[in-house]
Design an enzyme around this catalytic site. Structure first.
Site, PDB file in Angstrom:
ATOM      1  N   GLU A  69      -2.351  33.587  -9.100  1.00 44.21           N
ATOM      2  CA  GLU A  69      -0.848  34.542  -9.922  1.00 44.21           C
ATOM      3  C   GLU A  69      -0.235  35.690  -8.478  1.00 44.21           C
ATOM      4  OE1 GLU A  69      -0.443  33.800 -12.547  1.00 44.21           O
ATOM      5  OE2 GLU A  69      -2.473  32.205 -13.155  1.00 44.21           O
TER       6      GLU A  69
ATOM      7  N   GLU B 201      10.195  44.097  -8.261  1.00 37.35           N
ATOM      8  CA  GLU B 201       9.631  45.299  -9.497  1.00 37.35           C
ATOM      9  C   GLU B 201       9.151  46.337  -9.422  1.00 37.35           C
ATOM     10  OE1 GLU B 201       4.956  42.583 -11.206  1.00 37.35           O
ATOM     11  OE2 GLU B 201       5.561  42.608  -9.429  1.00 37.35           O
TER      12      GLU B 201
ATOM     13  N   CYS C  10       1.581  42.389 -14.376  1.00 36.69           N
ATOM     14  CA  CYS C  10       3.138  41.824 -13.700  1.00 36.69           C
ATOM     15  C   CYS C  10       3.841  40.842 -14.852  1.00 36.69           C
ATOM     16  CB  CYS C  10       2.325  40.280 -12.275  1.00 36.69           C
ATOM     17  SG  CYS C  10       0.311  39.840 -13.245  1.00 36.69           S
TER      18      CYS C  10
ATOM     19  N   LYS D 101     -13.529  39.099  -4.484  1.00 38.58           N
ATOM     20  CA  LYS D 101     -13.460  40.526  -3.933  1.00 38.58           C
ATOM     21  C   LYS D 101     -12.482  41.455  -4.940  1.00 38.58           C
ATOM     22  CE  LYS D 101     -10.197  42.161  -1.634  1.00 38.58           C
ATOM     23  NZ  LYS D 101     -10.299  43.002  -2.318  1.00 38.58           N
TER      24      LYS D 101
HETATM   25  P1  ADP Z   1      -1.228  45.277  -5.139  1.00 38.45           P
HETATM   26  O1  ADP Z   1       0.097  45.808  -4.513  1.00 38.45           O
HETATM   27  O2  ADP Z   1      -0.961  44.401  -6.195  1.00 38.45           O
HETATM   28  O3  ADP Z   1      -2.641  45.924  -4.618  1.00 38.45           O
HETATM   29  P2  ADP Z   1      -2.671  43.425  -3.315  1.00 38.45           P
HETATM   30  O4  ADP Z   1      -1.443  42.376  -3.433  1.00 38.45           O
HETATM   31  O5  ADP Z   1      -2.209  44.408  -1.735  1.00 38.45           O
HETATM   32  O6  ADP Z   1      -1.412  44.244  -4.143  1.00 38.45           O
HETATM   33  O7  ADP Z   1      -3.749  43.722  -3.489  1.00 38.45           O
HETATM   34  C1  ADP Z   1      -4.373  42.999  -4.993  1.00 38.45           C
HETATM   35  C2  ADP Z   1      -5.938  42.592  -4.183  1.00 38.45           C
HETATM   36  O8  ADP Z   1      -5.708  41.050  -2.352  1.00 38.45           O
HETATM   37  C3  ADP Z   1      -6.637  43.461  -3.311  1.00 38.45           C
HETATM   38  O9  ADP Z   1      -8.081  43.043  -4.123  1.00 38.45           O
HETATM   39  C4  ADP Z   1      -6.476  43.815  -1.954  1.00 38.45           C
HETATM   40  O10 ADP Z   1      -7.425  44.226  -1.330  1.00 38.45           O
HETATM   41  C5  ADP Z   1      -6.826  41.834  -2.254  1.00 38.45           C
HETATM   42  N1  ADP Z   1      -5.720  42.350  -0.344  1.00 38.45           N
HETATM   43  C6  ADP Z   1      -4.537  43.014   0.074  1.00 38.45           C
HETATM   44  N2  ADP Z   1      -4.433  42.397   1.872  1.00 38.45           N
HETATM   45  C7  ADP Z   1      -5.166  41.608   1.374  1.00 38.45           C
HETATM   46  C8  ADP Z   1      -5.484  40.384   2.619  1.00 38.45           C
HETATM   47  N3  ADP Z   1      -4.190  40.713   3.579  1.00 38.45           N
HETATM   48  N4  ADP Z   1      -6.627  39.632   2.824  1.00 38.45           N
HETATM   49  C9  ADP Z   1      -7.187  39.276   1.621  1.00 38.45           C
HETATM   50  N5  ADP Z   1      -7.011  40.057   0.594  1.00 38.45           N
HETATM   51  C10 ADP Z   1      -6.121  41.205   0.931  1.00 38.45           C
END
Ligand code: ADP
Length: 518
Positions: free
Chosen positions: A287, A418, A321, A212
């Protein structure tokens, strides 16, 4: 479909390459045409080797952060599509995992070759959907491809063990076997490399994968997946779904067929995924966020320190990061370093990443700019001084001026969290002990940087830093051959290198008994 609408300088125009021939190298529209002509503009999900839309027809628009324009629309998928992707990965697992290592290696090597063959188109796609300068995007393609090449080679080196047995009629063997189906969730800041760093070792070990990608940057993932199919990675071994992140995440977490979750992204989401993996006891690699200290000692070579900290700070507009989040500078060199650092920052060109010479692209979205503003306001309200930049860039949108803030201290958000934007906080310190204490005063523990000419100090400080990666007199340290990963709340597991394989392998002990001749 929104696909025919592409954008240039804030206007939406119909695709028509001849209109823009004069600007072929820099215009978003020409770039998009080039990608489309190469066949790599994929706008559907990939399940079981078939390109599909979401079952309810819903779509998400992908925007160019440099212009705000819509590049393409992709399906907004959810739990149903994810469940089908898992089934397809699960059924393909039985055949992919049984191929010889040499066969899997060859398919991965073909994939590497195709990524390199199409590196220009992939780099353009990265710049269009993520915003980083084209030179950095090309660097990411090479870096991303290097994981596929490296793990195509490692596929052939999954060695087990034979252990001397405590009883003479027994032989004890250790086999390494693939974990099974892997769910890989990736962020937007490295649309290609964060995927290949997970999918490379997973496929090399014999696992199959449901990826994903971030909804901000799905197009690079889809293009890379298309190249994987062309390379002979079988349908179903690599599936791509995107859309409703929590729904997709939950479907992956709940499934007993998914044996491993690998994630790069925020610490908050990482914790949720770790918690969600408990109900089915999945293997987990994370990570997560960092808060990298970059320590410049009085005895540093000033040119090396400025060059290294600049690279560690402003790469991808500070949206990585491992970016130096806090620049800790010893008092004796503080003024001299600040002056030279500001001069170097002034030399950076902000703009659309497709324009030659740009070294700072836009931030990914408005929320990112607001976070930067909040952090800078917090610092100035507590006594720090903005000595360069400190506001949105005149280009508008999500561009922010490369900024240097001096006299930052432990009470400020710029120290604690960050910033993920082009703001370099300079934090003065007195002694080596102070520097180590400040550096470790965080729950994060991903990357740290040290600038000093003293070899004993390099060792002392590297060993004292509670971080997974340390760069000494160097600001760019990531490579496919070295282990990448954090300690404390920056994550679990390692990516890249021989250690990166272990995350996708189970260790099985086989005891062969009763071997006496009759
Ligand atoms: P960033 O702040 O770098 O966008 P996120 O952790 O929000 O970091 O996003 C990193 C990945 O995790 C993206 O692919 C995002 O769509 C996915 N993501 C965000 N929320 C969820 C969730 N509840 N379950 C699974 N994947 C998620």
């Amino acid at each position: 479909m929104a696909m025919r609408r592409v954008a240039i300088h804030g206007r939406h125009l119909l695709s028509s390459p001849h209109l823009f021939r004069r600007h072929m190298n820099t215009e978003p529209m020409a770039a998009l045409d080039r990608i489309r002509n190469s066949g790599l503009l994929k706008t559907q999900g990939l399940v079981g080797g078939k390109w599909i839309d979401s079952y309810d027809g819903k779509k998400i628009e992908v925007q160019n952060p440099a212009t705000g324009d819509v590049i393409a629309s992709v399906p907004c998928m959810g739990s149903k599509e994810t469940t089908d992707a898992i089934s397809s990965a699960y059924s393909t697992y039985s055949s992919w995992s049984k191929l010889t290592a040499a066969e899997r290696s060859k398919a991965l090597r073909n994939w590497y070759d195709l990524i390199i063959k199409h590196k220009d188109e992939l780099a353009l796609l990265i710049t269009l959907e993520q915003g980083k300068p084209i030179k950095e995007a090309l660097g990411e393609v090479n870096y991303g491809a290097s994981f596929i090449e490296f793990f195509s080679e490692e596929a052939k080196r999954i060695y087990g063990d034979i252990i001397p047995a405590p009883l003479s009629d027994r032989r004890l063997l250790v086999l390494k076997q693939p974990v099974g189906v892997v769910g890989a969730i990736t962020p937007w800041n490295f649309p290609l490399a964060m995927i290949t760093r997970k999918v490379g070792p997973a496929l090399a070990c014999g696992c199959t994968v449901v990826v994903k990608p971030s909804e901000y940057t799905p197009l690079t993932a889809l293009a890379a997946a298309d190249l994987a199919l062309q390379a002979g990675i079988p349908p179903g071994a690599l599936n791509i779904v995107m859309g409703n992140a929590p729904e997709i995440g939950d479907a992956l977490l709940k499934s007993t067929q998914v044996r491993k979750i690998t994630f790069t992204g925020s610490t908050a989401v990482g914790k949720k995924l770790m918690e969600g993996s408990a109900s089915t006891v999945k293997k987990v690699s994370l990570e997560l966020g960092g808060n990298a200290p970059c320590i410049v000692f009085d005895d540093a070579d000033i040119d090396v320190a400025v060059k290294g900290s600049l690279a560690a700070k402003f790469r991808n507009s500070d949206q990585t990061c491992v970016c130096a989040n806090r620049i800790l500078v010893q008092e004796g060199i503080y003024e001299e370093f600040a002056k030279a650092f500001v001069k170097a920052v002034q030399g950076m060109q902000v703009g659309n990443g497709l324009v030659e010479g740009t070294s700072q692209g836009p931030l990914i979205n408005e929320a990112a700019v607001q976070k930067v503003e909040k952090f800078v306001n917090d610092a100035t309200s507590k006594g720090a001084n903005v000595i360069l930049g400190g506001r949105r860039h005149s280009l508008g949108k999500t561009f922010y001026e490369p900024t240097v803030v001096s006299n930052v201290n432990r009470d400020m958000l710029l120290f604690k969290d960050e910033v993920f934007g082009p703001v370099a906080p300079l934090v003065p310190f007195k002694t080596e002990e102070d520097a180590i204490s400040m550096a470790n005063d965080t729950n994060a523990g991903l990357a740290a940087y040290v600038f000093t000419k003293s070899i004993p100090r390099s060792w002392r400080v590297s060993e004292a830093l509670e971080y997974g990666l340390v760069g000494v007199n160097e600001g760019i340290i990531s490579t496919e051959v070295a282990p990448f990963g954090g300690v404390k709340q920056s994550g679990l597991g390692r990516e890249g290198s021989k250690y990166g394989m272990d995350e996708y392998l189970e260790v099985k002990y086989v005891c062969m008994g009763n071997l006496k001749e009759t």
